[in-house]
Design a protein around this motif. Structure first.
Motif, PDB file in Angstrom:
ATOM      1  N   VAL A  78       0.843  -1.197   0.000  1.00 32.99           N
ATOM      2  CA  VAL A  78       0.000   0.000   0.000  1.00 32.99           C
ATOM      3  C   VAL A  78       0.880   1.249   0.000  1.00 32.99           C
ATOM      4  CG1 VAL A  78      -1.624   1.365   1.395  1.00 32.99           C
ATOM      5  CG2 VAL A  78      -2.032  -1.078   1.030  1.00 32.99           C
ATOM      6  N   MET A  79       1.910   1.253   0.835  1.00 32.59           N
ATOM      7  CA  MET A  79       2.815   2.400   0.901  1.00 32.59           C
ATOM      8  C   MET A  79       3.545   2.607  -0.424  1.00 32.59           C
ATOM      9  SD  MET A  79       2.264   3.789   3.747  1.00 32.59           S
ATOM     10  CE  MET A  79       3.561   5.008   3.699  1.00 32.59           C
ATOM     11  N   GLU A  80       3.923   1.521  -1.061  1.00 39.62           N
ATOM     12  CA  GLU A  80       4.573   1.588  -2.375  1.00 39.62           C
ATOM     13  C   GLU A  80       3.628   2.227  -3.392  1.00 39.62           C
ATOM     14  OE1 GLU A  80       6.066  -1.896  -5.221  1.00 39.62           O
ATOM     15  OE2 GLU A  80       6.866  -2.022  -3.180  1.00 39.62           O
ATOM     16  N   LYS A  81       2.368   1.809  -3.373  1.00 35.17           N
ATOM     17  CA  LYS A  81       1.366   2.343  -4.298  1.00 35.17           C
ATOM     18  C   LYS A  81       1.117   3.823  -4.020  1.00 35.17           C
ATOM     19  CE  LYS A  81      -1.087   0.373  -7.245  1.00 35.17           C
ATOM     20  NZ  LYS A  81      -0.688   0.244  -8.637  1.00 35.17           N
ATOM     21  N   LEU A  82       1.094   4.208  -2.758  1.00 35.36           N
ATOM     22  CA  LEU A  82       0.875   5.612  -2.410  1.00 35.36           C
ATOM     23  C   LEU A  82       2.071   6.481  -2.788  1.00 35.36           C
ATOM     24  CD1 LEU A  82      -1.006   5.257   0.984  1.00 35.36           C
ATOM     25  CD2 LEU A  82      -1.956   5.932  -1.234  1.00 35.36           C
ATOM     26  N   ARG A  83       3.283   5.922  -2.733  1.00 35.65           N
ATOM     27  CA  ARG A  83       4.465   6.665  -3.203  1.00 35.65           C
ATOM     28  C   ARG A  83       4.342   6.931  -4.699  1.00 35.65           C
ATOM     29  NH1 ARG A  83       7.053   4.122   1.010  1.00 35.65           N
ATOM     30  NH2 ARG A  83       7.575   2.179  -0.017  1.00 35.65           N
ATOM     31  N   GLU A  84       3.885   5.930  -5.446  1.00 35.29           N
ATOM     32  CA  GLU A  84       3.658   6.113  -6.886  1.00 35.29           C
ATOM     33  C   GLU A  84       2.616   7.204  -7.123  1.00 35.29           C
ATOM     34  OE1 GLU A  84       2.566   2.468  -8.877  1.00 35.29           O
ATOM     35  OE2 GLU A  84       4.124   1.348  -7.818  1.00 35.29           O
ATOM     36  N   LEU A  85       1.569   7.220  -6.296  1.00 36.11           N
ATOM     37  CA  LEU A  85       0.520   8.230  -6.422  1.00 36.11           C
ATOM     38  C   LEU A  85       1.086   9.630  -6.224  1.00 36.11           C
ATOM     39  CD1 LEU A  85      -2.476   9.259  -6.463  1.00 36.11           C
ATOM     40  CD2 LEU A  85      -2.472   8.858  -4.002  1.00 36.11           C
ATOM     41  N   LYS A  86       1.918   9.807  -5.208  1.00 37.94           N
ATOM     42  CA  LYS A  86       2.484  11.129  -4.927  1.00 37.94           C
ATOM     43  C   LYS A  86       3.327  11.629  -6.092  1.00 37.94           C
ATOM     44  CE  LYS A  86       2.675  10.879   0.105  1.00 37.94           C
ATOM     45  NZ  LYS A  86       3.569  10.885   1.274  1.00 37.94           N
ATOM     46  N   ILE A  87       4.121  10.747  -6.660  1.00 40.04           N
ATOM     47  CA  ILE A  87       4.960  11.128  -7.805  1.00 40.04           C
ATOM     48  C   ILE A  87       4.091  11.443  -9.014  1.00 40.04           C
ATOM     49  CG2 ILE A  87       6.674  10.278  -9.453  1.00 40.04           C
ATOM     50  CD1 ILE A  87       7.873   8.677  -7.021  1.00 40.04           C
ATOM     51  N   ALA A  88       3.103  10.575  -9.279  1.00 39.39           N
ATOM     52  CA  ALA A  88       2.233  10.763 -10.435  1.00 39.39           C
ATOM     53  C   ALA A  88       1.373  12.016 -10.305  1.00 39.39           C
ATOM     54  CB  ALA A  88       1.349   9.530 -10.629  1.00 39.39           C
ATOM     55  N   ARG A  89       0.960  12.352  -9.081  1.00 43.20           N
ATOM     56  CA  ARG A  89       0.125  13.545  -8.889  1.00 43.20           C
ATOM     57  C   ARG A  89       0.884  14.794  -9.324  1.00 43.20           C
ATOM     58  NH1 ARG A  89      -3.797  14.156  -3.979  1.00 43.20           N
ATOM     59  NH2 ARG A  89      -4.883  12.739  -5.352  1.00 43.20           N
ATOM     60  N   ASN A  90       2.173  14.826  -9.095  1.00 43.24           N
ATOM     61  CA  ASN A  90       2.982  15.966  -9.537  1.00 43.24           C
ATOM     62  C   ASN A  90       3.297  15.895 -11.022  1.00 43.24           C
ATOM     63  OD1 ASN A  90       3.286  17.291  -6.994  1.00 43.24           O
ATOM     64  ND2 ASN A  90       4.607  15.608  -6.388  1.00 43.24           N
ATOM     65  N   LYS A  91       3.404  14.707 -11.543  1.00 39.85           N
ATOM     66  CA  LYS A  91       3.747  14.511 -12.949  1.00 39.85           C
ATOM     67  C   LYS A  91       2.560  14.784 -13.868  1.00 39.85           C
ATOM     68  CE  LYS A  91       6.196  11.036 -15.675  1.00 39.85           C
ATOM     69  NZ  LYS A  91       6.724   9.676 -15.645  1.00 39.85           N
ATOM     70  N   PHE A  92       1.388  14.339 -13.478  1.00 43.63           N
ATOM     71  CA  PHE A  92       0.199  14.481 -14.315  1.00 43.63           C
ATOM     72  C   PHE A  92      -0.765  15.479 -13.689  1.00 43.63           C
ATOM     73  CE2 PHE A  92       1.637  10.017 -14.832  1.00 43.63           C
ATOM     74  CZ  PHE A  92       2.158  10.162 -16.110  1.00 43.63           C
ATOM     75  N   ILE A  93      -0.358  16.724 -13.662  1.00 46.55           N
ATOM     76  CA  ILE A  93      -1.100  17.779 -12.978  1.00 46.55           C
ATOM     77  C   ILE A  93      -2.483  18.003 -13.601  1.00 46.55           C
ATOM     78  CG2 ILE A  93      -0.167  19.721 -14.292  1.00 46.55           C
ATOM     79  CD1 ILE A  93      -0.342  19.817 -10.544  1.00 46.55           C
ATOM     80  N   ASN A  94      -2.655  17.707 -14.885  1.00 48.14           N
ATOM     81  CA  ASN A  94      -3.932  17.933 -15.562  1.00 48.14           C
ATOM     82  C   ASN A  94      -4.867  16.739 -15.489  1.00 48.14           C
ATOM     83  OD1 ASN A  94      -3.477  20.594 -16.391  1.00 48.14           O
ATOM     84  ND2 ASN A  94      -2.265  19.899 -18.128  1.00 48.14           N
ATOM     85  N   GLY A  95      -4.500  15.706 -14.745  1.00 52.08           N
ATOM     86  CA  GLY A  95      -5.340  14.510 -14.647  1.00 52.08           C
ATOM     87  C   GLY A  95      -6.430  14.667 -13.611  1.00 52.08           C
ATOM     88  N   PHE A  96      -7.095  13.558 -13.315  1.00 53.66           N
ATOM     89  CA  PHE A  96      -8.104  13.513 -12.257  1.00 53.66           C
ATOM     90  C   PHE A  96      -7.391  13.297 -10.926  1.00 53.66           C
ATOM     91  CE2 PHE A  96     -10.488  12.002 -15.980  1.00 53.66           C
ATOM     92  CZ  PHE A  96     -11.542  12.888 -15.940  1.00 53.66           C
ATOM     93  N   HIS A  97      -7.866  13.963  -9.891  1.00 54.53           N
ATOM     94  CA  HIS A  97      -7.244  13.843  -8.576  1.00 54.53           C
ATOM     95  C   HIS A  97      -8.310  13.530  -7.529  1.00 54.53           C
ATOM     96  CE1 HIS A  97      -3.700  15.568 -10.411  1.00 54.53           C
ATOM     97  NE2 HIS A  97      -4.425  16.594 -10.823  1.00 54.53           N
TER      98      HIS A  97
END
Length: 158
Positions: free
Chosen positions: A36-55
């Motif tokens: 779960v922590m690994e998946k949430l780390r991916e989320l944090k990185i992706a949230r900054n990378k894909f700023i125009n996506g759904f959040h």
């Protein structure tokens, strides 16, 4: 009785699908928490990378809200690159699933995922916020971890 126009009626649900201590016994909580922590780390990185996506976001009272910025930047060359679309699409699908998960979890489970796992706040601050005992908190914590693991297919069995 006449309701004021500015008054907002918020619906509370009586059902509670928080898993009990007996129901989480078949899962390896520690191994699932690592995933779960690994998946949430991916989320944090992706949230900054894909700023125009759904959040998927939570309001201050831990209700889910799905946000998307309306100002999209056109990148016709970048849109043709296959991996970029896949990554953006995967991120959006993750957030749609996360929003659905938040909508069926209890306020305390949402708070545990958001405050403790994503924001790094202490577990004791969450216990104080909701006035939870040790046993109740552990049940909520384990239920949130297992439910997250089940939804994203990263659950680990004993």
């Amino acid at each position: 009785m006449k309701l004021n126009v500015e008054q907002v009626i918020q619906e509370e649900y009586a059902d509670n699908f928080t898993l009990t201590k007996d129901e989480v016994e078949i899962y390896d909580i520690n191994a699932t928490l690592e995933k779960v922590m690994e998946k949430l780390r991916e989320l944090k990185i992706a949230r900054n990378k894909f700023i125009n996506g759904f959040h998927a976001r939570l309001t201050p009272d831990y209700r889910p809200r799905l946000e998307s910025f309306t100002g999209n930047i056109s990148d016709p060359v970048g849109d043709l690159i296959e991996y970029k679309l896949d990554n953006q699409q995967t991120y959006n699908e993750f957030n749609l699933q996360l929003n659905k998960l938040y909508s069926i979890m209890s306020k305390e489970e949402n708070a545990y995922i958001n405050d403790c796992l994503i924001s790094g706040k202490s577990e004791s601050s969450l216990k104080l916020k909701f006035d939870l005992g040790r046993e109740t908190f552990n049940n909520i914590k384990n239920s949130a971890i297992v439910r997250f693991g089940i939804v994203f297919n990263i659950i680990v069995y004993k």
